[in-house]
Motif scaffolding. Structure first.
Motif, short mmCIF file in Angstrom:
data_model
loop_
_atom_site.label_atom_id
_atom_site.label_comp_id
_atom_site.label_asym_id
_atom_site.label_seq_id
_atom_site.Cartn_x
_atom_site.Cartn_y
_atom_site.Cartn_z
N GLY A 37 0.81 -1.22 0.00
CA GLY A 37 0.00 0.00 0.00
C GLY A 37 0.84 1.26 0.00
N PHE A 38 1.89 1.29 0.83
CA PHE A 38 2.75 2.47 0.86
C PHE A 38 3.49 2.65 -0.46
CE2 PHE A 38 2.86 1.99 5.67
CZ PHE A 38 2.00 3.05 5.87
N ASN A 39 3.94 1.56 -1.04
CA ASN A 39 4.64 1.65 -2.33
C ASN A 39 3.70 2.15 -3.42
OD1 ASN A 39 6.50 1.41 -4.34
ND2 ASN A 39 6.41 -0.81 -4.47
N GLY A 40 2.50 1.63 -3.45
CA GLY A 40 1.52 2.09 -4.44
C GLY A 40 1.17 3.55 -4.24
N ASN A 41 1.02 3.95 -2.98
CA ASN A 41 0.70 5.34 -2.69
C ASN A 41 1.83 6.26 -3.13
OD1 ASN A 41 -0.64 7.58 -1.69
ND2 ASN A 41 0.18 7.32 0.36
N ALA A 42 3.07 5.85 -2.89
CA ALA A 42 4.22 6.67 -3.30
C ALA A 42 4.27 6.79 -4.81
CB ALA A 42 5.51 6.05 -2.77
N THR A 43 3.96 5.71 -5.51
CA THR A 43 3.97 5.75 -6.97
C THR A 43 2.89 6.68 -7.50
OG1 THR A 43 4.81 3.49 -7.02
CG2 THR A 43 3.87 4.33 -9.05
N VAL A 44 1.70 6.59 -6.95
CA VAL A 44 0.61 7.47 -7.40
C VAL A 44 0.93 8.92 -7.07
CG1 VAL A 44 -1.82 8.06 -7.03
CG2 VAL A 44 -1.16 5.69 -7.29
N THR A 45 1.58 9.16 -5.93
CA THR A 45 1.93 10.52 -5.55
C THR A 45 2.92 11.12 -6.53
OG1 THR A 45 1.55 10.00 -3.22
CG2 THR A 45 2.86 11.95 -3.69
N THR A 46 3.91 10.33 -6.96
CA THR A 46 4.92 10.88 -7.86
C THR A 46 4.45 10.94 -9.31
OG1 THR A 46 5.94 8.69 -8.13
CG2 THR A 46 6.85 10.12 -6.44
#
Length: 91
Positions: A37-46
């Protein structure tokens, strides 16, 4: 990775009764889900919400809707299970 696989195969062939305690397994699953979840969130954020994200979401939704129907049809033709059992397995 090869060493872990070899050790796992050796334990299976040696009929070892090794098991992972439920608390450890639950903790590992929580950790993995959080990391994903954190990795996906970081990807969507960038990257932002783009076509690739929307395509992946659509593919996930279509797969989750369509897979039970495919499994039902396969089980119905391949096995001799009763219809209620096939529905339980497919869902």
């Amino acid at each position: 990775m090869f060493i872990q696989t070899a050790l796992g195969l050796a334990a299976a062939f040696g009929r070892s009764d090794l098991s992972i305690p439920k608390a450890v397994a639950k903790g590992m699953s929580i950790y993995l889900l959080s990391a994903i979840g954190f990795n996906g969130n970081a990807t969507v954020t960038t990257r932002g919400i783009d076509g690739t994200l929307l395509e992946a979401l659509a593919a996930g939704i279509l797969t989750s809707i369509g897979l039970p129907f495919i499994v039902f049809a396969l089980l119905k033709t391949v096995t001799g299970m009763s219809r209620p059992t096939i529905v339980r397995v497919a869902s």
